[in-house]
Scaffold this active site. Sequence first.
Site, PDB file in Angstrom:
ATOM      1  N   HIS A 254      -2.641   6.266   4.939  1.00 47.29           N
ATOM      2  CA  HIS A 254      -1.191   6.364   5.071  1.00 47.29           C
ATOM      3  C   HIS A 254      -0.721   7.731   4.564  1.00 47.29           C
ATOM      4  CE1 HIS A 254      -1.164   2.325   6.247  1.00 47.29           C
ATOM      5  NE2 HIS A 254      -0.612   1.740   5.212  1.00 47.29           N
TER       6      HIS A 254
ATOM      7  N   CYS B 105       0.807  -1.219   0.000  1.00 48.14           N
ATOM      8  CA  CYS B 105       0.000   0.000   0.000  1.00 48.14           C
ATOM      9  C   CYS B 105       0.842   1.272   0.000  1.00 48.14           C
ATOM     10  CB  CYS B 105      -0.960  -0.008   1.190  1.00 48.14           C
ATOM     11  SG  CYS B 105      -0.199  -0.449   2.764  1.00 48.14           S
TER      12      CYS B 105
END
Length: 343
Positions: A241, A126
């Site tokens: 994130h 990711c």
Amino acid sequence: MRVAVVGATGAVGQTILRVMEERGFELEELVPFASQRSAGREIEWRGSSVRVEPLVEGAERGFDLALFSAGSKVSREWAPRFVEAGAVVVDNSSQWRMEPDVPLVVAEVNPEALDAHRGIVANPNCSTMQMVVVLKPILDAVGIERVVVSTYQAVSGTGQRAIEELHRQSEALIEAEELPPPRVYPHRIAFNVLPQVETFKDGDDYTTEERKMMFETRKILGRDDIGVSATCARVPVFSGHSESVNVQTVEPLSPEECRRLLAQAPGVVVVDEPHAARYPLPIEAAGRDEVFVGRIRRDPSHERCLNMWIVADNLRKGAATNAVQLAELLVERGLLRAAAAGR
């Protein structure tokens, strides 16, 4: 088309189902799979209840496509079985990413790599995913020599148990109750920052997550000569994130030119008005499929370096959305039928 979702009850698996429904992914039958513990549950799919099946002998038969999000151990055993039975597998684990004959693909960056698949397509990490979506337009325009990245990664990247751990610890601290011991992470995550994402292997000062970012970035961009250095940290954020990225280019690129370039890039949204307190935030990226970039500025220590701040929803674009995009591309390019005919 008959589609399997392996790991359907996990955080990414549930997001895959939601994204497929939102994007109107066309199929005749969906079969969700999970561990024996979760098998038998009913999940919602397009207004109906669908029973979650266990992975048992023969379960792999009769599928055109399988989206895996059940961890490396399950992928190592079951992905080849689904391929042998005629399916193309899009795998979210780290099991196949470093294999030289397995394409590692981001839809906006290197979709042509799908053409060389041999039954398995790997979905990147990711953190790597959101960074390369921003790096690719810069690479094409002016070239890249070196990238230094520091990540601030949400607990949802570890899974549902980590989300629950952050919630329990935060609640206990706020209510002045006895703090439950950490079980998912080596230290308390609530109101803390851990400079460790994943594990350290013997003799290596970099974590497995940091090594993934270094290797995967070069593989996806198709450039072994780009230097990549990563430091990955876990922060007490539930979803999304964030990354501080320093990019050293081959040719000069001003911040203004970089903003214009990225504003035209597929899958990228520029949010860069720092004096008005407008910059990418994980809470604003939540539920979105784009990658957000801002704080684009000149590195005063180097004339060909820019600093930037990159944020994305790690469960969506960082995992589930890209997996569904790859499935769509496989269908559009006729690569499911070609794979089945070849076998």
